[in-house]
Design a protein around this motif. Sequence first.
Motif, PDB file in Angstrom:
ATOM      1  N   VAL A  97       0.837  -1.193   0.000  1.00 23.37           N
ATOM      2  CA  VAL A  97       0.000   0.000   0.000  1.00 23.37           C
ATOM      3  C   VAL A  97       0.872   1.243   0.000  1.00 23.37           C
ATOM      4  CG1 VAL A  97      -1.704   1.322   1.324  1.00 23.37           C
ATOM      5  CG2 VAL A  97      -1.917  -1.149   1.160  1.00 23.37           C
ATOM      6  N   LYS A  98       0.470   2.228  -0.771  1.00 26.23           N
ATOM      7  CA  LYS A  98       1.135   3.530  -0.762  1.00 26.23           C
ATOM      8  C   LYS A  98       0.061   4.608  -0.738  1.00 26.23           C
ATOM      9  CE  LYS A  98       1.441   3.505  -5.752  1.00 26.23           C
ATOM     10  NZ  LYS A  98       2.203   3.161  -6.895  1.00 26.23           N
ATOM     11  N   VAL A  99       0.430   5.768  -0.236  1.00 26.47           N
ATOM     12  CA  VAL A  99      -0.528   6.859  -0.091  1.00 26.47           C
ATOM     13  C   VAL A  99       0.024   8.115  -0.749  1.00 26.47           C
ATOM     14  CG1 VAL A  99      -1.816   8.285   1.549  1.00 26.47           C
ATOM     15  CG2 VAL A  99      -1.367   5.878   2.089  1.00 26.47           C
ATOM     16  N   HIS A 100      -0.799   8.742  -1.556  1.00 25.69           N
ATOM     17  CA  HIS A 100      -0.472  10.051  -2.117  1.00 25.69           C
ATOM     18  C   HIS A 100      -1.303  11.078  -1.365  1.00 25.69           C
ATOM     19  CE1 HIS A 100       0.980   8.478  -6.294  1.00 25.69           C
ATOM     20  NE2 HIS A 100       1.771   8.119  -5.306  1.00 25.69           N
ATOM     21  N   ILE A 101      -0.641  12.049  -0.781  1.00 28.52           N
ATOM     22  CA  ILE A 101      -1.312  13.092   0.006  1.00 28.52           C
ATOM     23  C   ILE A 101      -1.182  14.403  -0.755  1.00 28.52           C
ATOM     24  CG2 ILE A 101      -1.421  14.286   2.220  1.00 28.52           C
ATOM     25  CD1 ILE A 101       0.265  11.906   3.366  1.00 28.52           C
ATOM     26  N   PRO A 128       4.377   3.690   2.985  1.00 22.02           N
ATOM     27  CA  PRO A 128       5.040   4.801   2.311  1.00 22.02           C
ATOM     28  C   PRO A 128       4.021   5.819   1.792  1.00 22.02           C
ATOM     29  CG  PRO A 128       5.140   2.828   0.953  1.00 22.02           C
ATOM     30  CD  PRO A 128       4.498   2.433   2.251  1.00 22.02           C
ATOM     31  N   SER A 129       4.362   7.077   1.920  1.00 17.53           N
ATOM     32  CA  SER A 129       3.481   8.124   1.419  1.00 17.53           C
ATOM     33  C   SER A 129       4.317   9.223   0.784  1.00 17.53           C
ATOM     34  CB  SER A 129       2.603   8.684   2.539  1.00 17.53           C
ATOM     35  OG  SER A 129       3.401   9.226   3.553  1.00 17.53           O
ATOM     36  N   THR A 130       3.681   9.912  -0.143  1.00 12.82           N
ATOM     37  CA  THR A 130       4.314  11.021  -0.842  1.00 12.82           C
ATOM     38  C   THR A 130       3.397  12.219  -0.738  1.00 12.82           C
ATOM     39  OG1 THR A 130       5.244   9.430  -2.405  1.00 12.82           O
ATOM     40  CG2 THR A 130       5.326  11.749  -3.038  1.00 12.82           C
ATOM     41  N   ILE A 131       3.974  13.374  -0.459  1.00 13.73           N
ATOM     42  CA  ILE A 131       3.201  14.605  -0.325  1.00 13.73           C
ATOM     43  C   ILE A 131       3.345  15.431  -1.600  1.00 13.73           C
ATOM     44  CG2 ILE A 131       2.994  16.779   0.943  1.00 13.73           C
ATOM     45  CD1 ILE A 131       3.984  15.299   3.439  1.00 13.73           C
ATOM     46  N   ILE A 156      -5.412  10.913  -1.060  1.00 14.46           N
ATOM     47  CA  ILE A 156      -6.202  11.791  -0.184  1.00 14.46           C
ATOM     48  C   ILE A 156      -5.930  13.246  -0.536  1.00 14.46           C
ATOM     49  CG2 ILE A 156      -6.231  10.074   1.636  1.00 14.46           C
ATOM     50  CD1 ILE A 156      -4.229  11.694   3.172  1.00 14.46           C
ATOM     51  N   GLY A 157      -6.860  14.101  -0.139  1.00 19.20           N
ATOM     52  CA  GLY A 157      -6.760  15.511  -0.485  1.00 19.20           C
ATOM     53  C   GLY A 157      -7.275  15.767  -1.884  1.00 19.20           C
ATOM     54  N   TYR A 158      -8.122  14.884  -2.385  1.00 22.38           N
ATOM     55  CA  TYR A 158      -8.624  15.027  -3.748  1.00 22.38           C
ATOM     56  C   TYR A 158      -9.825  15.969  -3.792  1.00 22.38           C
ATOM     57  CZ  TYR A 158      -5.834  11.152  -5.684  1.00 22.38           C
ATOM     58  OH  TYR A 158      -4.823  10.350  -6.131  1.00 22.38           O
ATOM     59  N   LYS A 171       1.634  15.500   9.194  1.00 21.68           N
ATOM     60  CA  LYS A 171       1.151  14.704  10.336  1.00 21.68           C
ATOM     61  C   LYS A 171       0.650  13.343   9.865  1.00 21.68           C
ATOM     62  CE  LYS A 171      -0.284  18.525  13.299  1.00 21.68           C
ATOM     63  NZ  LYS A 171      -1.438  19.273  13.828  1.00 21.68           N
ATOM     64  N   ILE A 172      -0.093  13.330   8.759  1.00 23.21           N
ATOM     65  CA  ILE A 172      -0.603  12.068   8.228  1.00 23.21           C
ATOM     66  C   ILE A 172       0.557  11.191   7.783  1.00 23.21           C
ATOM     67  CG2 ILE A 172      -1.962  11.016   6.373  1.00 23.21           C
ATOM     68  CD1 ILE A 172      -3.751  13.562   6.497  1.00 23.21           C
ATOM     69  N   LYS A 173       1.532  11.785   7.113  1.00 22.07           N
ATOM     70  CA  LYS A 173       2.703  11.032   6.658  1.00 22.07           C
ATOM     71  C   LYS A 173       3.432  10.400   7.843  1.00 22.07           C
ATOM     72  CE  LYS A 173       6.958  11.522   3.943  1.00 22.07           C
ATOM     73  NZ  LYS A 173       6.749  10.406   3.048  1.00 22.07           N
ATOM     74  N   SER A 174       3.595  11.152   8.926  1.00 21.93           N
ATOM     75  CA  SER A 174       4.261  10.618  10.127  1.00 21.93           C
ATOM     76  C   SER A 174       3.492   9.442  10.712  1.00 21.93           C
ATOM     77  CB  SER A 174       4.409  11.710  11.191  1.00 21.93           C
ATOM     78  OG  SER A 174       5.316  12.678  10.771  1.00 21.93           O
ATOM     79  N   LEU A 175       2.175   9.557  10.770  1.00 17.38           N
ATOM     80  CA  LEU A 175       1.340   8.468  11.271  1.00 17.38           C
ATOM     81  C   LEU A 175       1.514   7.227  10.397  1.00 17.38           C
ATOM     82  CD1 LEU A 175      -1.007   7.307  13.045  1.00 17.38           C
ATOM     83  CD2 LEU A 175      -2.539   8.212  11.302  1.00 17.38           C
ATOM     84  N   LEU A 176       1.478   7.411   9.098  1.00 15.68           N
ATOM     85  CA  LEU A 176       1.601   6.282   8.182  1.00 15.68           C
ATOM     86  C   LEU A 176       2.970   5.626   8.282  1.00 15.68           C
ATOM     87  CD1 LEU A 176      -0.241   7.787   5.097  1.00 15.68           C
ATOM     88  CD2 LEU A 176      -1.147   6.173   6.778  1.00 15.68           C
TER      89      LEU A 176
END
Length: 148
Positions: free
Chosen positions: A10-14, A39-42, A99-101, A28-33
């Motif tokens: 799983v990966k997250v795009h913020i 892995p997440s990308t802002i 997220i943030g869409y 904050k969301i990235k730190s939680l993940l």
Amino acid sequence: MTDKANFSGVKVHISWHRKGLTLEDAQKIKSLLEEYKIPSTIFRHSDPYIPDAIFIGNLVSAEAARLVLLSLPYQIKYIFRPDYPQTEGGDSSGLLIGIGYMSTHSQPDDNSQLKPVEVSQSDLNSLLEPELSTNEFQRRLHRITGCL
């Protein structure tokens, strides 16, 4: 969340905005993940208006989706279909959460893949039920989005 949660792949795009999901919120969301090794990308979203949508791929586990859904600082009003095109922010691997869409950022033509689906609080609650299996989560997500 349990220590046994499977977030593999799983990966997250913020996508942060000036309103509704700030850079500070995104961090904050990235730190939680990161605590869960997701892995997440802002990204900075080009639209400055408040986001109200999310994208959840068709292979994302119930626990990963629940973790993200419960961490959002904005109210979800729309969900993009799991077959949302990769060129628009979707993901053919099925393991992306976006997220943030913005629900209005891409609604040309009559292409149903590009149109987000309005969701009720009841719909969201059905996706957040504890102990929900990934198969049942995805079945509900597909029912809600009409992507059967």
